[in-house]
Each structure stands twice: as C-alpha cells, then as structure tokens.
Design a protein around this motif. Structure first.
Motif, PDB file in Angstrom:
ATOM      1  N   TYR A  65       0.893  -1.226   0.043  1.00 13.55           N
ATOM      2  CA  TYR A  65       0.122  -0.170  -0.232  1.00 13.55           C
ATOM      3  C   TYR A  65       0.919   1.125   0.009  1.00 13.55           C
ATOM      4  N   LYS A  67       1.209   5.193   1.507  1.00 11.49           N
ATOM      5  CA  LYS A  67       0.827   5.992   2.558  1.00 11.49           C
ATOM      6  C   LYS A  67       0.890   7.501   1.972  1.00 11.49           C
ATOM      7  N   SER A  69       0.492  10.241   3.869  1.00 11.58           N
ATOM      8  CA  SER A  69       1.129  11.156   4.952  1.00 11.58           C
ATOM      9  C   SER A  69       2.205  10.324   5.497  1.00 11.58           C
ATOM     10  N   ARG A  73       1.781   3.877   9.788  1.00  8.57           N
ATOM     11  CA  ARG A  73       0.293   3.334   9.168  1.00  8.57           C
ATOM     12  C   ARG A  73      -0.857   3.374  10.034  1.00  8.57           C
ATOM     13  N   HIS A  76      -3.074   6.415  10.074  1.00 13.12           N
ATOM     14  CA  HIS A  76      -3.599   6.900   8.947  1.00 13.12           C
ATOM     15  C   HIS A  76      -5.151   6.728   8.971  1.00 13.12           C
ATOM     16  N   GLU A 202      -4.760   1.983   0.376  1.00 13.55           N
ATOM     17  CA  GLU A 202      -4.661   0.438   0.558  1.00 13.55           C
ATOM     18  C   GLU A 202      -6.113  -0.019  -0.214  1.00 13.55           C
ATOM     19  N   LYS A 215       1.161  13.296  -3.828  1.00 12.29           N
ATOM     20  CA  LYS A 215       2.331  12.932  -2.934  1.00 12.29           C
ATOM     21  C   LYS A 215       3.766  12.949  -3.241  1.00 12.29           C
TER      22      LYS A 215
END
Length: 260
Positions: A65, A67, A69, A73, A76, A202, A215
């Motif tokens: 997955y 992320k 941020s 995890r 999140h 995810e 991102k």
C-alpha cells in the motif's frame, strides 16, 4: 530516526554492488545456498524452495500500500477521519467537549502513548497529534510533521480533549481491516463521527492520479520544480517505462533547484 534510512541503505548497497561488479570485483557464485552462504548463516534446516513457491501465481507487490502522509500506518485511519470531519464542520475549540478515538490495540501500543510530540520523529508515532493536524489543517504533510517542534496552544488544547479506546473489533486481518473511528462531542450535545476501516492508499481504497501527484509533490518540493516533477511522474506511470529517460531526468543537476 533509523527507520527511513533502511530503504535508502538498501538502494545504496544495490548501487555499490553494481559499480563493484562493473569494475571486475568477484563475489561467491553461490551466495545463498553455498556452504558458507546466507541460508547456512541463519539456519541448519533452510527451505530455499519456499522462495519460489507460487512464483508467477501470486505477486506480493499487490498486497503493498502507499501512505499519503509521512507517519506510521497505524495513524492513517485517524488522519482520514479527521480530514473528513473537518470538511463537514470546521472544528471550533470552544465548541468541542471531547474527542473519542476508537482503534485496535496494536495501533494504540505503537502510536497512542505520545500525545504531544516534541519533534518530527515523535510526531510520526502520535495518533493524537496526527488527528489534531487533520482536523485543524485538513492534511498531514511534512509541514505538519515538522510543526510538532513548535506546537501552538490551540493544538495542545485540542489534544487534551482526546481520549483513545481500544477494541480488537477494529482490526480484521482476513478482511484487510485495520481502522479507527473518531467521534467529536460538542457542548450543544451533538456529535460528529467518522469510521475509516481502511485508509486511503490500501485496497480497495486506492489512490487516484491526483493523489499520487500530490504525494510526489510533497516529497519533491524544494528539490525538483513542478515541471520536472510532472515529467518524472509521466515517465514512471507510462505503460512502457523508459528507464534511461527516467535516470536522465533525476540525475540532471540542471533540474535541481538551487534555493534549498
């Protein structure tokens, strides 16, 4: 502080190995299954065939997955919930009576003990701080991470209103669920709540092109400009990756910003 260095060190080792090989440095022909290889170093009964079991049938990368941020995890789901709640009703500190966070035990174990981080490293593992940033700013980027070292009074007061309750029901590994629920109680006896079973990034809650570009921009700002970022993104996302073009883009010093 060591966690971000692990993948960087792996990349460095790979590059060094390639350069050594290019210059004629020889290595053992059987580094894994040789008499003094990796397997024997760690086990007297290694099962090398496990490495290729199901090869081509199931790809591990599909379980990875991304992320959005820069934080652990486990926080999140709270970040996603905080952003959603903040959009619904901009939090006014005086109107909030308390904030309940419900999450699974391991999330609390890793990220529930640091309520008011004093630096970015602690902020990565602070569920309360992450939720506060999401509620107040509608995001959790490197800027929010770095702000932990000079936390303002409103953020501290907001965190003081939070309490975390653990419940194993918020984690179901078989279904891929590791989530959190946030409930804001207001002084007028109303509540706002948001449950995030799976954070964005995810399966099945995948990122779209806009998410991925944001991102990338967050990671590249201050190093590459917007135009080069777009070129790199287009190159990576192309159906046929032109690796030479990508390497030229990221290694061209003319593209690197000088006002770092």
């Amino acid at each position: 502080m060591i966690k971000p260095l692990n993948p960087a060190n792996a990349c460095r080792t790979g590059i060094e190995s390639a350069l050594l090989a290019e210059n004629g440095v020889l290595a053992p022909e059987r580094p894994f299954d040789g008499n003094k290889g990796f397997y024997k170093a760690f086990s007297d009964s290694a099962s090398p065939l496990m490495l290729t079991d199901g090869l081509g049938e199931s790809l591990g990368i599909r379980s990875c997955y991304m992320k959005l941020s820069p934080a652990c995890r486990h926080v999140h789901p709270c970040i996603d919930a905080g952003i959603e709640l903040g959009r619904k009703r901009k939090p006014c500190l005086e109107e909030i009576e308390r904030i309940d966070i419900f999450t699974y035990p391991n999330a609390f174990f890793v990220t529930g003990n640091i309520k008011k981080p004093e630096n970015a490293d602690e902020a990565k593992f602070s569920m309360c701080f992450a939720l506060a940033m999401a509620l107040q700013r509608g995001r959790y980027s490197f800027a929010e991470l770095e702000s932990a070292s000079h936390m303002d009074m409103d953020t501290e007061k907001l965190i003081d209103k939070m309490r975390i309750t653990t419940d194993p029901a918020y984690e179901d590994r078989i279904k891929g669920i590791r989530g959190s629920k946030v409930v804001i109680h207001y002084s007028d006896q109303t509540t706002d709540r948001c449950y995030i079973p799976v954070p964005k990034g995810e399966l099945p809650n995948l990122l779209d092109s806009e998410d991925l570009q944001k991102k990338m921009s967050g990671c590249c700002n201050g190093f590459w400009g917007k135009e080069v970022q777009r070129e790199i993104y287009d190159c990576v996302m192309a159906e046929d990756l032109d690796l030479n073009h990508l390497m030229n883009l990221i290694s061209d010093t003319n593209h690197i910003l000088t006002d770092l």
